[in-house]
Design a protein around this motif. Structure first.
Motif, mmCIF file in Angstrom:
data_model
loop_
_atom_site.group_PDB
_atom_site.id
_atom_site.type_symbol
_atom_site.label_atom_id
_atom_site.label_comp_id
_atom_site.label_asym_id
_atom_site.label_seq_id
_atom_site.Cartn_x
_atom_site.Cartn_y
_atom_site.Cartn_z
ATOM 1 N N SER A 6 0.834 -1.206 0.000
ATOM 2 C CA SER A 6 0.000 0.000 0.000
ATOM 3 C C SER A 6 0.866 1.251 0.000
ATOM 4 O O SER A 6 1.926 1.291 0.641
ATOM 5 C CB SER A 6 -0.943 0.012 1.208
ATOM 6 O OG SER A 6 -0.227 0.148 2.410
ATOM 7 N N ASP A 63 -3.184 8.748 -5.863
ATOM 8 C CA ASP A 63 -1.833 8.260 -5.556
ATOM 9 C C ASP A 63 -1.105 7.734 -6.789
ATOM 10 O O ASP A 63 0.111 7.898 -6.908
ATOM 11 C CB ASP A 63 -1.906 7.176 -4.481
ATOM 12 C CG ASP A 63 -2.401 7.736 -3.156
ATOM 13 O OD1 ASP A 63 -1.584 8.254 -2.382
ATOM 14 O OD2 ASP A 63 -3.619 7.671 -2.906
ATOM 15 N N ASP A 81 -2.019 5.532 7.839
ATOM 16 C CA ASP A 81 -2.917 5.460 6.676
ATOM 17 C C ASP A 81 -2.525 4.302 5.755
ATOM 18 O O ASP A 81 -3.378 3.552 5.275
ATOM 19 C CB ASP A 81 -2.892 6.772 5.896
ATOM 20 C CG ASP A 81 -3.916 7.771 6.415
ATOM 21 O OD1 ASP A 81 -4.549 7.495 7.455
ATOM 22 O OD2 ASP A 81 -4.087 8.832 5.787
ATOM 23 N N ALA A 82 -1.242 4.163 5.484
ATOM 24 C CA ALA A 82 -0.780 3.073 4.627
ATOM 25 C C ALA A 82 -1.027 1.724 5.287
ATOM 26 O O ALA A 82 -1.444 0.756 4.637
ATOM 27 C CB ALA A 82 0.705 3.248 4.310
ATOM 28 N N CYS A 137 -4.779 0.870 5.096
ATOM 29 C CA CYS A 137 -5.143 0.493 3.724
ATOM 30 C C CYS A 137 -4.756 -0.964 3.464
ATOM 31 O O CYS A 137 -5.557 -1.751 2.937
ATOM 32 C CB CYS A 137 -4.440 1.424 2.740
ATOM 33 S SG CYS A 137 -4.661 1.005 0.999
ATOM 34 N N ASP A 152 0.732 5.586 0.275
ATOM 35 C CA ASP A 152 -0.041 6.767 0.647
ATOM 36 C C ASP A 152 0.875 7.985 0.659
ATOM 37 O O ASP A 152 1.945 7.956 1.272
ATOM 38 C CB ASP A 152 -0.672 6.581 2.030
ATOM 39 C CG ASP A 152 -1.480 7.799 2.443
ATOM 40 O OD1 ASP A 152 -2.584 7.984 1.902
ATOM 41 O OD2 ASP A 152 -1.013 8.574 3.307
ATOM 42 N N ALA A 165 -3.939 1.722 -3.006
ATOM 43 C CA ALA A 165 -4.101 3.081 -2.488
ATOM 44 C C ALA A 165 -5.572 3.272 -2.180
ATOM 45 O O ALA A 165 -6.442 2.715 -2.856
ATOM 46 C CB ALA A 165 -3.643 4.124 -3.496
#
Length: 207
Positions: A12, A81, A161-162, A165, A14, A75
């Motif tokens: 992932s 992204d 966040d990553a 995800c 971000d 993403a």
């Protein structure tokens, strides 16, 4: 025919990028293409989460992008992204990625009947509440504008966040059918291609 990569090999991505609501430099007022081609474009932070590895959080130029060849790239809004990634390649900031396939976890959560934004997705799919206050506080500010504590908070926020995800993908990707993935990829390609118009004629006609 779509390339087939193992879901558990997904990574992932971000980005945190400069935006300024007061100057209307944001995705609220611009397309992703306009945003990344603006002179103010500053992708000051990228987070890359990979199963079994420590999440990278730092400048895009500092990451080993060769690790992403032959992978699914996730993403939560790949329409942004992936465009940022394309622009960084175009600017020579990062190397070209080979044999990759973008997948949008926002599209996946929509298929699961959950609102697309990451905050809501994490609440209903992972059972946790997250805050977007750190991101909101970056309005009109660059990374170099922050004090030491603010930088630490931003690095922690970007990495989370990553991670979230990737966690959503690993938990629910087996519930996202192949046909829905294809539709998502086709939509992403179509949005990035756009279509040609006579801009001056169109603007004059609108007047």
């Amino acid at each position: 025919m779509m390339k087939v990569f193992p879901d558990d090999k997904a990574v992932s991505i971000d980005y945190e990028t400069y935006y300024n609501s007061a100057d209307k430099y944001s995705l609220v007022n611009m397309t992703a293409y306009q945003y990344v081609h603006d002179p103010r474009f500053d992708p000051y932070l990228v987070s890359v989460a990979e199963q079994g590895q420590k999440t990278y959080v730092g400048r895009p130029e500092g990451y080993d992008w060769t690790r992403l060849h032959d992978r699914i790239l996730l993403a939560h809004n790949a329409g942004f992204d992936s465009v940022v990634t394309d622009r960084l390649i175009e600017l020579g900031k990062i190397p070209e990625l080979k044999n990759v396939q973008w997948q949008d976890t926002a599209d996946m959560t929509a298929y699961l009947m959950v609102q697309r934004n990451l905050k809501t997705a994490v609440k209903y799919l992972l059972g946790r509440d997250i805050s977007k206050a750190v991101r909101a506080a970056m309005d009109g500010r660059h990374f170099n504008d922050l004090n030491e504590q603010e930088r630490a908070d931003l690095l922690a926020y970007g990495g989370s966040d990553a991670d979230e995800c990737l966690e959503i993908w690993l938990k629910y990707s087996n519930e996202w059918p192949e046909i829905e993935r294809r539709i998502s990829c086709q939509n992403l390609d179509a949005v990035k291609r756009g279509f040609r118009i006579n801009r001056s004629y169109t603007e004059e006609s609108l007047k």
